[in-house]
Design an enzyme around this catalytic site. Structure first.
Site, PDB file in Angstrom:
ATOM      1  N   TRP A  65       0.832  -1.074  -0.156  1.00 35.88           N
ATOM      2  CA  TRP A  65       0.126  -0.048  -0.076  1.00 35.88           C
ATOM      3  C   TRP A  65       0.838   1.241   0.028  1.00 35.88           C
ATOM      4  O   TRP A  65       1.751   1.475   0.918  1.00 35.88           O
ATOM      5  CB  TRP A  65      -0.767   0.018   1.053  1.00 35.88           C
ATOM      6  CG  TRP A  65      -1.892   1.306   1.324  1.00 35.88           C
ATOM      7  CD1 TRP A  65      -2.932   1.623   0.768  1.00 35.88           C
ATOM      8  CD2 TRP A  65      -1.462   2.205   2.353  1.00 35.88           C
ATOM      9  NE1 TRP A  65      -3.436   2.981   1.307  1.00 35.88           N
ATOM     10  CE2 TRP A  65      -2.560   3.239   2.455  1.00 35.88           C
ATOM     11  CE3 TRP A  65      -0.441   2.351   3.285  1.00 35.88           C
ATOM     12  CZ2 TRP A  65      -2.577   4.383   3.084  1.00 35.88           C
ATOM     13  CZ3 TRP A  65      -0.706   3.709   4.269  1.00 35.88           C
ATOM     14  CH2 TRP A  65      -1.674   4.463   3.930  1.00 35.88           C
ATOM     15  N   SER A 131       2.716  -6.903   1.391  1.00 36.60           N
ATOM     16  CA  SER A 131       1.513  -6.125   2.409  1.00 36.60           C
ATOM     17  C   SER A 131       0.014  -6.575   1.822  1.00 36.60           C
ATOM     18  O   SER A 131      -0.286  -7.752   1.329  1.00 36.60           O
ATOM     19  CB  SER A 131       1.639  -4.938   2.620  1.00 36.60           C
ATOM     20  OG  SER A 131       1.083  -4.407   3.612  1.00 36.60           O
ATOM     21  N   MET A 132      -0.873  -5.499   1.569  1.00 40.33           N
ATOM     22  CA  MET A 132      -1.736  -5.472   0.679  1.00 40.33           C
ATOM     23  C   MET A 132      -1.816  -6.169  -0.510  1.00 40.33           C
ATOM     24  O   MET A 132      -2.977  -6.689  -1.032  1.00 40.33           O
ATOM     25  CB  MET A 132      -2.774  -4.060   0.717  1.00 40.33           C
ATOM     26  CG  MET A 132      -2.069  -3.259  -0.366  1.00 40.33           C
ATOM     27  SD  MET A 132      -3.241  -2.038  -1.022  1.00 40.33           S
ATOM     28  CE  MET A 132      -4.573  -2.655  -2.024  1.00 40.33           C
ATOM     29  N   ASP A 256       6.481  -7.091  13.455  1.00 46.00           N
ATOM     30  CA  ASP A 256       5.739  -6.153  12.446  1.00 46.00           C
ATOM     31  C   ASP A 256       4.806  -5.458  13.052  1.00 46.00           C
ATOM     32  O   ASP A 256       3.763  -5.910  13.870  1.00 46.00           O
ATOM     33  CB  ASP A 256       5.097  -7.352  11.364  1.00 46.00           C
ATOM     34  CG  ASP A 256       4.583  -6.555  10.439  1.00 46.00           C
ATOM     35  OD1 ASP A 256       4.012  -5.242  10.470  1.00 46.00           O
ATOM     36  OD2 ASP A 256       4.730  -7.063   9.249  1.00 46.00           O
ATOM     37  N   HIS A 285       7.959  -4.552   9.318  1.00 43.30           N
ATOM     38  CA  HIS A 285       7.041  -4.704   7.963  1.00 43.30           C
ATOM     39  C   HIS A 285       7.793  -4.485   6.766  1.00 43.30           C
ATOM     40  O   HIS A 285       7.611  -4.907   5.664  1.00 43.30           O
ATOM     41  CB  HIS A 285       5.776  -3.665   8.278  1.00 43.30           C
ATOM     42  CG  HIS A 285       4.778  -4.017   7.119  1.00 43.30           C
ATOM     43  ND1 HIS A 285       3.903  -5.102   7.418  1.00 43.30           N
ATOM     44  CD2 HIS A 285       4.117  -3.262   6.257  1.00 43.30           C
ATOM     45  CE1 HIS A 285       3.055  -5.308   6.425  1.00 43.30           C
ATOM     46  NE2 HIS A 285       3.273  -3.882   5.670  1.00 43.30           N
TER      47      HIS A 285
END
Length: 306
Positions: A65, A131-132, A256, A285
């Site tokens: 993202w 991630s996303m 994270d 992350h």
């Protein structure tokens, strides 16, 4: 970051012409073959920028993202020298891709991924998603079947069901996500980036690296940030994860701060039928920035394995 979580020669033509005219035919260089255009056209006409380095098995990188494809710079530069064809593209609304008013839902983003694979005619692909972007990969398998993909590597994936539900008590109330979009992203995104930059990386990460990461993310339009956040936080991908039947490697750090290991990486590994989980001790992350050597070695081994 929830899913926090961008680089004269004057030619005297008459002189060049005289030199070339005096050379034997075989000595005159042939015109270079035309380069592939650096844009993919999505189903709705949106143009998606990509870079394509190296030769060998294709590895397609999907950024998290708010980040453009440049976030994979340290992976593409090295792995393209190690016998892999590294392709990274900018999600719509990110980097050098078009930023349309709509199309930031997971269905459209999955269709964009399909357009990249189909228009470059890629097969036996390894997808690497941060991630996303893990949700884009899962939705791609649901909508397109994944015939072109042989392996999937999810890096610090977002919780596949971030919102609280009766069967998902660990999720956050949906109104919290809406408040974040309304009162943070739409009011002072740069300040939020500054305040959340350190947890995204490690104490050893340089201030210069952090500035670079923030710079990449500040280039992303607020509209794209808001809509992508909405897509990621309202989705429930748990029923779809079993559709990813190819070998899956999940890599996540146990520090994270953006998405807890227990409800993200471990959940993906438990729901996917052919998954393995690797936990990086003390890792945040932003693993592609903080654990470059280890991550590159793991991507290389996974991509080149049987």
């Amino acid at each position: 970051m929830t899913a926090l979580p961008r680089r004269h020669a004057i030619t005297v033509m008459t002189g060049i012409g005289a030199i070339v005219a005096g050379l034997p035919a075989q000595a005159v260089a042939k015109p270079a073959a035309p380069k592939r255009p650096a844009m993919i056209t999505a189903r709705d006409g949106t143009r998606l920028y990509f870079r394509d380095w190296g030769e060998g098995r294709p590895v397609v990188f999907l950024a998290g993202w708010g980040l453009p494809s440049e976030c994979w710079a340290y992976q593409a530069a090295e792995l393209s020298e190690q016998g892999l064809r590294c392709i990274a593209y900018d999600r719509r609304g990110h980097g050098r891709s078009d930023a349309p008013w709509k199309g930031y839902d997971y269905d459209s983003l999955a269709d964009d991924l399909a357009a990249v694979l189909e228009q470059l005619d890629l097969r036996d692909v390894v997808l690497v998603a941060h991630s996303m972007a893990g949700g884009e990969v899962v939705r791609y398998f649901s909508r397109h079947g994944g015939a072109r993909v042989s392996k999937v590597l999810l890096l610090a994936p977002l919780d596949p069901c971030p919102a609280h539900k009766a069967d998902n008590p660990t999720g956050l109330p949906p109104e919290m996500f809406e408040a974040f979009r309304t009162h943070v992203l739409m009011r002072d995104y740069p300040r939020w980036l500054e305040e959340n930059a350190r947890p995204f990386v490690t104490p050893q990460t340089s201030a210069e690296m952090m500035d670079w990461i923030r710079g990449l993310m500040l280039e992303t339009p607020i509209k794209a940030l808001v809509e992508c956040n909405r897509a990621a936080t309202t989705a429930d991908l748990r029923p779809e994860i079993p559709n990813v039947k190819v070998p899956m490697l999940v890599i996540q750090g146990d520090k994270d701060a953006s998405t807890p290991l227990e409800t993200s990486g471990k959940r993906y590994a438990a729901l996917a039928p052919n998954a393995q989980l690797i936990v990086y001790e003390g890792a945040p992350h932003g693993l592609m920035f903080t654990h470059i050597e280890r991550l590159n070695a793991d991507i290389l081994a996974f991509a080149k394995g049987a």
